[in-house]
Write an enzyme that holds these catalytic residues in place. Sequence first.
Site, mmCIF file in Angstrom:
data_model
loop_
_atom_site.group_PDB
_atom_site.id
_atom_site.type_symbol
_atom_site.label_atom_id
_atom_site.label_comp_id
_atom_site.label_asym_id
_atom_site.label_seq_id
_atom_site.Cartn_x
_atom_site.Cartn_y
_atom_site.Cartn_z
ATOM 1 N N LYS A 181 29.726 30.663 -6.639
ATOM 2 C CA LYS A 181 30.087 30.846 -5.229
ATOM 3 C C LYS A 181 31.559 31.158 -5.055
ATOM 4 C CE LYS A 181 26.694 28.376 -2.412
ATOM 5 N NZ LYS A 181 26.604 27.429 -1.291
ATOM 6 N N LYS A 191 17.813 34.969 -8.182
ATOM 7 C CA LYS A 191 17.137 33.972 -7.352
ATOM 8 C C LYS A 191 16.891 34.520 -5.943
ATOM 9 C CE LYS A 191 19.305 30.454 -5.354
ATOM 10 N NZ LYS A 191 19.935 29.194 -4.960
ATOM 11 N N LYS A 222 18.660 33.054 0.790
ATOM 12 C CA LYS A 222 18.859 33.405 2.195
ATOM 13 C C LYS A 222 20.132 34.222 2.386
ATOM 14 C CE LYS A 222 19.781 28.514 2.728
ATOM 15 N NZ LYS A 222 19.168 27.325 3.206
HETATM 16 P P1 AMP Z 1 19.614 25.671 -0.177
HETATM 17 O O1 AMP Z 1 18.963 26.760 0.582
HETATM 18 O O2 AMP Z 1 20.571 26.196 -1.215
HETATM 19 O O3 AMP Z 1 20.195 24.591 0.671
HETATM 20 O O4 AMP Z 1 18.441 24.994 -1.028
HETATM 21 C C1 AMP Z 1 17.597 24.013 -0.488
HETATM 22 C C2 AMP Z 1 16.507 23.647 -1.484
HETATM 23 O O5 AMP Z 1 15.692 24.788 -1.752
HETATM 24 C C3 AMP Z 1 17.040 23.175 -2.837
HETATM 25 O O6 AMP Z 1 16.191 22.154 -3.325
HETATM 26 C C4 AMP Z 1 16.937 24.400 -3.685
HETATM 27 O O7 AMP Z 1 16.823 24.090 -5.057
HETATM 28 C C5 AMP Z 1 15.657 25.038 -3.141
HETATM 29 N N1 AMP Z 1 15.678 26.493 -3.361
HETATM 30 C C6 AMP Z 1 16.514 27.389 -2.803
HETATM 31 N N2 AMP Z 1 16.241 28.626 -3.236
HETATM 32 C C7 AMP Z 1 15.189 28.514 -4.105
HETATM 33 C C8 AMP Z 1 14.439 29.444 -4.899
HETATM 34 N N3 AMP Z 1 14.701 30.753 -4.884
HETATM 35 N N4 AMP Z 1 13.433 28.943 -5.669
HETATM 36 C C9 AMP Z 1 13.143 27.612 -5.691
HETATM 37 N N5 AMP Z 1 13.819 26.695 -4.966
HETATM 38 C C10 AMP Z 1 14.830 27.135 -4.184
#
Ligand code: AMP
Length: 344
Positions: free
Chosen positions: A120, A203, A206
């Site tokens: 990041k 990955k 969003k």
């Molecule tokens: P975040 O959107 O970074 O706050 O992620 C929130 C949760 O979603 C965390 O547990 C991440 O590990 C999971 N997560 C986010 N993106 C992915 C993805 N592409 N595949 C699996 N889990 C994800």
Amino acid sequence: MTAAQPKFTPRIFSGIQPSGGLTLGNYLGALKRFVEKQDEGIETIYCLVDLHAITVWQDPARLRDQTREAAAAFIAAGIDPKRSILFNQSQVSAHAELGWVLNCVARMGWMNRMTQWKDKAGKDAEKASLGLFAYPSLMAADILLYHATMVPVGEDQKQHVELCRDIAAKFNHDYGVDFFPLTEPLIEGAATRVMSLRDGTKKMSKSDPSDASRINLTDDADTIAQKLRKARTDAEPLPGTVAGLKHRPEARNLVNIYAALAGRTPAQVVAEYEGKGFGTFKPALADLAVAKLAPIATEMKRLMADPAEIDRILGDGADRADVIAQPILARTLEITGMIRSRKP
Ligand code: AMP
Ligand code: TRP
């Protein structure tokens, strides 16, 4: 778990940043599993981590909207705000307070090794916020403030949960106590790392500039089906075993998504589709995804029409979270030698 752990009752905590709309990756890697844990009857606490979101710039009005939208997504996906605690982090000030104490326990070198920080902050770490660097220690505070024993997350958060254990162990060791649990990451299921629909090595996120790379939980049925039909793949038919997907990241990703949505294993999915091309597999996947996701989008829309009710739910969740958090924060401050002489 270590021998010292039985004194901690099983409790689940997890968080999601309201820094953009939630994706299929968040759903399969996190949200869907949050609901399963709630339904298993374990105590579950789920948090929209707005303090984490502002480690990179967030427009204030959008942050508020996205926090409500994420809350709506949780409820639409099956989180019952009466059985689980659902709240936004900044309404429970103990997160920031414990975060400070843990900033003084965690070491610069530990933070420097975090791959998410390196990704990041990029090449220009000098310009990243101090909050972005300290992000994992605030995350440790989120978890430890509730003495959570298990944290369901996607694969990308494993390193942060392991760091939380290191911070807890160092606190316990430095102060000669057995106060914080050594929390376990729960990384389970067929889709712990959902990949971009445009590039099977990246990955699904969003924050990806390409909307076609992801499925948003707000996408309607046509959009979901279209994005899956256009997903990048190779030209080969599906193999009969998971091993046959090894060097085919895009094909593997679609099989994993299918398996996670259907509640089956990737091995069962390839056994069923062996020898079939994507002309057959993609429409089946699109139908399945629409059946599972479109009702969530519809329910989210309904919930979003009443933002005051969402705010009420988050306020109620924060009140209940605070009841658990305050004594743990107070005890932490006592352990560290702070005078606590105010009347409650
Ligand atoms: P975040 O959107 O970074 O706050 O992620 C929130 C949760 O979603 C965390 O547990 C991440 O590990 C999971 N997560 C986010 N993106 C992915 C993805 N592409 N595949 C699996 N889990 C994800
Ligand atoms: N860092 C997590 C993510 O980006 C979000 C998060 C913050 C979290 N605090 C947490 C996840 C505590 C689990 C537990 O995905």
